[in-house]
Design a protein around this motif. Structure first.
Motif, mmCIF file in Angstrom:
data_model
loop_
_atom_site.group_PDB
_atom_site.id
_atom_site.type_symbol
_atom_site.label_atom_id
_atom_site.label_comp_id
_atom_site.label_asym_id
_atom_site.label_seq_id
_atom_site.Cartn_x
_atom_site.Cartn_y
_atom_site.Cartn_z
ATOM 1 N N GLU A 32 0.828 -1.207 0.000
ATOM 2 C CA GLU A 32 0.000 0.000 0.000
ATOM 3 C C GLU A 32 0.864 1.258 0.000
ATOM 4 N N ASP A 33 1.943 1.233 0.811
ATOM 5 C CA ASP A 33 2.848 2.394 0.848
ATOM 6 C C ASP A 33 3.627 2.540 -0.456
ATOM 7 N N ASP A 34 4.080 1.417 -1.023
ATOM 8 C CA ASP A 34 4.827 1.480 -2.278
ATOM 9 C C ASP A 34 3.989 2.115 -3.386
ATOM 10 N N CYS A 35 2.708 1.804 -3.421
ATOM 11 C CA CYS A 35 1.842 2.289 -4.496
ATOM 12 C C CYS A 35 1.273 3.674 -4.222
ATOM 13 N N ASN A 36 1.327 4.105 -2.981
ATOM 14 C CA ASN A 36 0.793 5.424 -2.627
ATOM 15 C C ASN A 36 1.605 6.510 -3.336
ATOM 16 N N PRO A 37 0.975 7.327 -4.192
ATOM 17 C CA PRO A 37 1.724 8.342 -4.939
ATOM 18 C C PRO A 37 2.402 9.379 -4.050
ATOM 19 N N ASN A 38 1.968 9.474 -2.799
ATOM 20 C CA ASN A 38 2.583 10.430 -1.878
ATOM 21 C C ASN A 38 3.666 9.807 -0.991
ATOM 22 N N ILE A 39 3.871 8.480 -1.153
ATOM 23 C CA ILE A 39 4.889 7.811 -0.337
ATOM 24 C C ILE A 39 5.914 7.128 -1.250
ATOM 25 N N GLY A 40 5.562 5.961 -1.781
ATOM 26 C CA GLY A 40 6.506 5.236 -2.631
ATOM 27 C C GLY A 40 6.441 5.633 -4.092
ATOM 28 N N ALA A 41 5.230 5.916 -4.566
ATOM 29 C CA ALA A 41 4.993 6.312 -5.969
ATOM 30 C C ALA A 41 5.605 5.313 -6.942
ATOM 31 N N ARG A 42 5.499 4.015 -6.655
ATOM 32 C CA ARG A 42 6.067 2.984 -7.521
ATOM 33 C C ARG A 42 5.014 2.435 -8.487
ATOM 34 N N ASN A 43 5.507 1.703 -9.494
ATOM 35 C CA ASN A 43 4.614 1.022 -10.426
ATOM 36 C C ASN A 43 4.331 -0.410 -9.977
ATOM 37 N N PHE A 44 5.277 -0.989 -9.207
ATOM 38 C CA PHE A 44 5.126 -2.357 -8.720
ATOM 39 C C PHE A 44 5.602 -2.428 -7.270
ATOM 40 N N SER A 45 5.090 -3.427 -6.550
ATOM 41 C CA SER A 45 5.562 -3.688 -5.195
ATOM 42 C C SER A 45 5.842 -5.180 -5.062
ATOM 43 N N THR A 46 6.903 -5.506 -4.326
ATOM 44 C CA THR A 46 7.328 -6.891 -4.146
ATOM 45 C C THR A 46 6.775 -7.453 -2.844
ATOM 46 N N ASP A 47 6.312 -8.688 -2.896
ATOM 47 C CA ASP A 47 5.886 -9.380 -1.679
ATOM 48 C C ASP A 47 7.123 -9.967 -1.013
ATOM 49 N N VAL A 48 7.406 -9.573 0.211
ATOM 50 C CA VAL A 48 8.650 -9.989 0.869
ATOM 51 C C VAL A 48 8.600 -11.431 1.345
ATOM 52 N N ASN A 49 7.418 -12.031 1.398
ATOM 53 C CA ASN A 49 7.297 -13.391 1.922
ATOM 54 C C ASN A 49 6.999 -14.438 0.860
ATOM 55 N N ASP A 50 6.629 -14.025 -0.339
ATOM 56 C CA ASP A 50 6.351 -14.979 -1.418
ATOM 57 C C ASP A 50 6.991 -14.452 -2.687
ATOM 58 N N CYS A 51 7.995 -15.141 -3.162
ATOM 59 C CA CYS A 51 8.798 -14.638 -4.281
ATOM 60 C C CYS A 51 8.079 -14.728 -5.619
ATOM 61 N N GLN A 52 6.923 -15.365 -5.661
ATOM 62 C CA GLN A 52 6.159 -15.422 -6.904
ATOM 63 C C GLN A 52 5.044 -14.384 -6.940
ATOM 64 N N ILE A 53 4.866 -13.663 -5.856
ATOM 65 C CA ILE A 53 3.788 -12.675 -5.791
ATOM 66 C C ILE A 53 4.357 -11.265 -5.909
ATOM 67 N N PHE A 54 3.663 -10.437 -6.678
ATOM 68 C CA PHE A 54 3.982 -9.020 -6.744
ATOM 69 C C PHE A 54 2.675 -8.258 -6.894
ATOM 70 N N TYR A 55 2.760 -6.942 -6.829
ATOM 71 C CA TYR A 55 1.562 -6.109 -6.901
ATOM 72 C C TYR A 55 1.746 -5.044 -7.978
ATOM 73 N N ILE A 56 0.729 -4.907 -8.831
ATOM 74 C CA ILE A 56 0.698 -3.811 -9.800
ATOM 75 C C ILE A 56 0.001 -2.622 -9.145
ATOM 76 N N CYS A 57 0.631 -1.468 -9.219
ATOM 77 C CA CYS A 57 0.041 -0.272 -8.628
ATOM 78 C C CYS A 57 -0.964 0.337 -9.602
#
Length: 514
Positions: A32-57
């Motif tokens: 949520e923080d990675d995708c927040n345009p006022n915090i991380g402003a990223r396009n993707f976020s990595t799941d730290v506990n599952d290496c096959q999961i990621f998030y599209i912002c």
């Protein structure tokens, strides 16, 4: 290989159970923080506990995605990668020792001597200095003059004003040209339904048909369909015979391998579709993965007029086509890129789009996928407007069949409506890449185009499709996606005689070898 897969799944399962993750509304707070345009402003976020999961912002909110098969999310290149190549430090995944594959050094240890990102950067990083040899110089616009040379910039050629410049729209289609795509997609795009409910060609302001460029690979293409489209004024460009995987093959390909894939494809087009070899004037690397200097030098020595493999994020204003005589300032999205001075080859840049998720993309289907017709229309309109309202650099619309599949017919409706809209403007021309390049080399004011032969109507010299094309069939094909254990069939139509064997790399005429 089985042991490598077992290691991958054990690693993924282990880290998935390593530590609890703080979530809100089912989404990790980190994402949520990675995708927040006022915090991380990223396009993707990595799941730290599952290496096959990621998030599209998506508009500031993370949407979960899972890598296919046993692939691993790799944050440094923002894609799912083979487990033997992947590195994901955030979830503590590192390639297994027994894979027998080494990750390319430029992906994990930038700054080394042979790192392609440091080639010709003005800093000697190799003891023998070879990283700063054979480097193109900065463009000198007093010596770089049309029609044979143009600097990398957003300046309108010929010093014309915006009002004097035509807005050239370059529709293009990647991949094999299948019969079903020809019948159900291409005809709906290049033609429109008239008042009598019959399809007729879209027309440019000079009364000539709207045309497109097809970057066509050999396997699964139908050569009768290619011949029919060529007769109507469309252009075909080399895109390889095999389009083999992995993409890294093309990065490491020799000049001879490039020629066997792209130059021999000219032979195929000529033999099977009646297109003269010298009419295949352009090319695009498979997966946009080039070998840098070697590929462009291959194009140069084989009289390819232009390439269109390099994306650029220089979009304000958008980039005009340029030559490789001098150092490019277009950036390098996929390494390696040309660094030497290589005259006589033009680059038709893939000017990045900005999708509705504010992410850069080159192919329309690689943009954030529209959820409905309105979102698709917004995607087309906003990116066109950036070109039309700034410097009218050619607007590339790079399409693939997948953009219209899986209940996404609304994308076709949006594209048709968009084309209807822009064709109401008297300065918009839908032309081929070679026609656009001809205008760049000889800039002609908008009011003089109708009396010129730049965007022609007459294609009478092109052979028409025969009344009864031959259907050629070949059994027991083992080329990917088939293999020795899972053989397949290949078919295509052609007005020529069917080759004795299925045409392929190093045998483009399909001659039966002893």
């Amino acid at each position: 290989m089985k042991s490598g897969i077992i290691i991958v799944f054990c690693a993924v399962a282990y880290y998935a159970a390593a530590t609890p993750v703080e979530k809100r509304l089912g989404v990790p707070l980190k994402a949520e923080d990675d995708c927040n345009p006022n915090i991380g402003a990223r396009n993707f976020s990595t799941d730290v506990n599952d290496c096959q999961i990621f998030y599209i912002c998506d508009h500031g909110w993370p949407k979960i995605r899972i890598c296919p098969g046993n692939t691993i999310w790799m944050p440094s290149i923002e894609r799912c990668e083979d487990p033997c190549l992947a590195v994901n430090e955030e979830c503590k995944y590192f390639q297994p020792e027994d894979c027998g594959v080494t990750l390319p050094s430029f992906l994990i240890t930038p700054g080394l001597c042979d790192d392609p990102t440091s080639k010709c950067n003005g800093i000697v990083e190799c003891e023998d200095g070879h990283d700063e040899t054979d480097c193109a110089t900065a463009c000198d616009d007093t010596n770089c003059r049309l029609p044979g040379c143009k600097c990398t910039d957003g300046l309108i050629p010929g010093g014309l004003t915006l009002a004097e410049t035509p807005m050239m729209v370059l529709l293009s289609f990647d991949e094999a040209l299948r019969v079903e795509d020809y019948n159900h997609l291409i005809q709906q795009i290049l033609k429109k339904v008239n008042a009598n409910r019959r399809r007729e060609a879209r027309l440019n302001p000079n009364g000539c048909p709207a045309v497109a460029t097809f970057f066509t690979s050999h396997q699964f293409s139908d050569y009768a369909a290619i011949m029919s489209l060529y007769k109507e004024g469309n252009e075909f460009a080399a895109h390889s015979i095999t389009k083999r995987l992995p993409a890294e093959y093309w990065r490491d390909a020799s000049v001879a391998e490039w020629e066997a894939e792209l130059i021999d494809q000219r032979v195929m087009f000529s033999r099977l579709s009646g297109i003269p070899e010298n009419e295949i004037r352009g090319m695009r690397a498979p997966y946009l993965q080039t070998s840098g200097n070697d590929m462009i030098r291959m194009a140069q020595r084989n009289n390819m007029a232009w390439d269109s493999s390099y994306a650029t994020d220089r979009i304000n204003p958008p980039m005009w086509p340029y030559t490789w005589n001098y150092r490019s300032t277009a950036g390098c999205a996929v390494y390696p890129c040309p660094t030497a001075s290589i005259p006589d080859v033009w680059e038709m840049p893939l000017v990045d789009w900005i999708d509705t998720n504010d992410t850069l993309c080159e192919n329309v289907d690689s943009c954030y996928f529209p959820n409905n017709k309105e979102e698709a229309l917004e995607l087309f309109r906003t990116n066109f407007a950036r070109h039309y309202n700034t410097n009218k650099a050619p607007f590339t619309v790079n399409l693939r069949a997948r953009f219209f599949l899986n209940d996404a017919y609304y994308n076709m409706e949006a594209l048709q409506e968009f084309l209807d809209e822009i064709q109401r403007l008297d300065d918009v021309y839908l032309v081929t890449y070679s026609q656009a390049l001809a205008w760049v080399q000889n800039p002609t004011a908008l009011q003089n185009i109708r009396s010129s032969n730049l965007f022609p109507c007459d294609y009478e010299n092109r052979a028409p499709l025969c009344a009864h094309p031959n259907l050629c069939g070949y059994a027991n094909i083992t080329y990917a996606p088939n293999d020795v254990e899972h053989q397949g069939d290949r078919y295509f139509q052609t007005c020529a005689e069917c080759p004795a064997v299925y045409p392929w790399v190093n045998n483009p005429l399909g001659v039966e070898l002893p």
